[in-house]
Design a protein around this motif. Structure first.
Motif, short mmCIF file in Angstrom:
data_model
loop_
_atom_site.label_atom_id
_atom_site.label_comp_id
_atom_site.label_asym_id
_atom_site.label_seq_id
_atom_site.Cartn_x
_atom_site.Cartn_y
_atom_site.Cartn_z
N GLN A 9 0.84 -1.19 0.00
CA GLN A 9 0.00 0.00 0.00
C GLN A 9 0.88 1.25 0.00
OE1 GLN A 9 -2.40 -0.39 3.54
NE2 GLN A 9 -3.90 -1.72 2.54
N PHE A 10 0.24 2.39 -0.24
CA PHE A 10 0.93 3.68 -0.21
C PHE A 10 0.14 4.65 0.65
CE2 PHE A 10 1.77 1.66 -4.28
CZ PHE A 10 3.16 1.69 -4.35
N VAL A 11 0.84 5.37 1.49
CA VAL A 11 0.24 6.44 2.27
C VAL A 11 0.49 7.73 1.50
CG1 VAL A 11 0.28 7.72 4.45
CG2 VAL A 11 0.69 5.24 4.44
N LEU A 12 -0.58 8.43 1.16
CA LEU A 12 -0.48 9.65 0.37
C LEU A 12 -0.90 10.86 1.22
CD1 LEU A 12 -2.11 8.47 -2.99
CD2 LEU A 12 0.24 8.17 -2.20
N ILE A 13 -0.03 11.83 1.32
CA ILE A 13 -0.30 13.06 2.07
C ILE A 13 -0.19 14.23 1.10
CG2 ILE A 13 0.47 14.58 3.94
CD1 ILE A 13 1.62 12.05 5.31
N ALA A 14 -1.24 15.02 1.02
CA ALA A 14 -1.23 16.17 0.12
C ALA A 14 -0.19 17.18 0.58
CB ALA A 14 -2.62 16.80 0.06
N GLN A 15 0.48 17.78 -0.39
CA GLN A 15 1.54 18.74 -0.06
C GLN A 15 1.02 19.93 0.76
OE1 GLN A 15 4.59 17.18 -0.60
NE2 GLN A 15 5.26 19.08 -1.55
N HIS A 16 -0.16 20.42 0.42
CA HIS A 16 -0.67 21.58 1.16
C HIS A 16 -0.98 21.21 2.60
CE1 HIS A 16 -2.38 25.45 1.91
NE2 HIS A 16 -3.60 25.01 2.08
N ASP A 17 -1.45 19.99 2.85
CA ASP A 17 -1.71 19.55 4.22
C ASP A 17 -0.40 19.49 5.01
OD1 ASP A 17 -4.47 19.34 3.92
OD2 ASP A 17 -4.34 17.30 3.16
N HIS A 18 0.65 19.02 4.36
CA HIS A 18 1.96 19.02 5.01
C HIS A 18 2.41 20.44 5.31
CE1 HIS A 18 6.25 19.86 4.45
NE2 HIS A 18 5.98 20.22 3.22
N HIS A 46 3.17 27.60 1.57
CA HIS A 46 4.26 27.49 0.60
C HIS A 46 4.01 26.39 -0.44
CE1 HIS A 46 5.93 24.35 3.39
NE2 HIS A 46 6.40 23.84 2.26
N ASP A 47 3.14 25.45 -0.14
CA ASP A 47 2.83 24.40 -1.10
C ASP A 47 1.42 24.50 -1.67
OD1 ASP A 47 5.23 23.03 -1.38
OD2 ASP A 47 4.85 21.69 0.29
N VAL A 48 0.85 25.71 -1.65
CA VAL A 48 -0.49 25.88 -2.21
C VAL A 48 -0.49 25.55 -3.71
CG1 VAL A 48 -0.30 28.34 -2.82
CG2 VAL A 48 -2.52 27.40 -2.11
N ALA A 49 0.65 25.61 -4.34
CA ALA A 49 0.78 25.23 -5.75
C ALA A 49 0.30 23.80 -6.02
CB ALA A 49 2.23 25.37 -6.20
N TRP A 50 0.38 22.96 -4.99
CA TRP A 50 0.06 21.54 -5.16
C TRP A 50 -1.42 21.21 -4.95
CZ3 TRP A 50 3.11 17.73 -7.01
CH2 TRP A 50 4.49 17.99 -7.08
N VAL A 51 -2.23 22.16 -4.54
CA VAL A 51 -3.62 21.84 -4.20
C VAL A 51 -4.34 21.20 -5.38
CG1 VAL A 51 -5.87 22.84 -3.65
CG2 VAL A 51 -3.85 23.56 -2.37
N GLU A 52 -4.23 21.81 -6.54
CA GLU A 52 -4.90 21.26 -7.72
C GLU A 52 -4.25 19.98 -8.20
OE1 GLU A 52 -6.16 22.69 -12.25
OE2 GLU A 52 -5.60 24.18 -10.73
N LEU A 53 -2.91 19.94 -8.22
CA LEU A 53 -2.21 18.74 -8.69
C LEU A 53 -2.54 17.52 -7.83
CD1 LEU A 53 1.38 20.12 -9.49
CD2 LEU A 53 -0.53 19.78 -11.07
N ASP A 54 -2.68 17.73 -6.53
CA ASP A 54 -2.85 16.60 -5.62
C ASP A 54 -4.29 16.10 -5.50
OD1 ASP A 54 -0.20 16.39 -5.05
OD2 ASP A 54 -0.27 17.32 -3.08
N GLN A 55 -5.22 16.75 -6.19
CA GLN A 55 -6.60 16.26 -6.13
C GLN A 55 -6.74 14.90 -6.80
OE1 GLN A 55 -9.32 19.23 -7.61
NE2 GLN A 55 -8.81 20.69 -5.99
N ALA A 56 -5.98 14.68 -7.85
CA ALA A 56 -5.99 13.39 -8.54
C ALA A 56 -4.67 12.68 -8.29
CB ALA A 56 -6.20 13.58 -10.04
#
Length: 230
Positions: A9-18, A46-56
């Motif tokens: 399995q993989f644990v996925l954490i969104a960049q903005h949450d980090h 600082h990682d708000v750039a990833w919000v859209e990328l990390d949705q999928a």
């Protein structure tokens, strides 16, 4: 996306949450620092750039696992970086300066032409922003940029490791900041402390995550909840 392998399995954490956790660390520092509100905003976003990328979840076919922030395709990543820094700058130009310095630092020794162009673009942005900062703001930029990097590392060190572990090679020997080496020490699965301590009082952090199997199915959504001790 922060990707942590756990057997099949993989644990996925969104960049903005980090990043929001990074901001929690800065907000709880015992020692004051200049331009507190703007700096905490920068660190938190600082990682708000990833919000859209990390949705999928984008799958790396070659590695048969989700793409992480480390190996995500460069072109969409750079476009997102530019958009994210601009978004922060529109809210707070001092915060935008810190975020621009943070992302430009990734490409200081870039060999890829796109990476070099991105760095040149951000250096130009920084030169423009410098003209609009006060003398006091200019004096604190470098120290608060280093604070952003440190809080980023503090959060990554937790997100990249399983609870009660400090095995990820980036942080196995601790995190250096202002001439000191800092380490996370786990008391148990849900409680940890930073040594030497930098925080004014205990606080709780919560890190949302998705658990995905190697057949690309989202098994569940979960939250890591930790108490930071002093």
């Amino acid at each position: 996306m922060i990707v942590r392998r756990r057997k099949n399995q993989f644990v996925l954490i969104a960049q903005h949450d980090h990043a929001l956790i990074s901001g929690e660390f800065a907000a709880h520092f015992a020692e004051p620092f200049e331009h507190f509100d703007s700096t905490v905003y920068a660190i938190s976003h600082h990682d708000v750039a990833w919000v859209e990328l990390d949705q999928a979840i984008l799958w790396n076919e070659a590695k048969n696992q989700p793409y992480s922030f480390e190996d995500y395709p460069l072109a969409p990543k750079l476009a997102a970086y530019t958009k994210g820094i601009s978004q922060v700058e529109e809210t707070d130009r001092y915060a935008g300066m810190l975020c621009s310095k943070h992302y430009a630092s990734f490409f200081e020794h870039a060999s890829d032409p796109a990476g070099r162009r991105f760095r040149e673009q951000e250096l130009a942005r920084q030169n423009n922003l410098l003209q609009r900062l006060s003398a006091q703001e200019k004096e604190s930029v470098d120290s608060n940029f280093r604070l952003l990097q440190f809080c980023d590392d503090l959060s990554l060190a937790i997100c990249l490791n399983e609870p009660q572990q400090n095995t990820h090679p980036w942080y196995a020997d601790g995190i250096r900041y202002q001439g000191e080496r800092y380490r996370w020490v786990w008391e148990d699965e849900h409680r940890l402390r930073l040594t030497p301590n930098l925080f004014a009082k205990p606080f709780i952090i919560e890190i949302p995550c998705r658990i995905v199997d190697d057949s690309r199915n989202v098994m569940k959504r979960d939250v890591f909840r930790y108490q930071i001790l002093v």
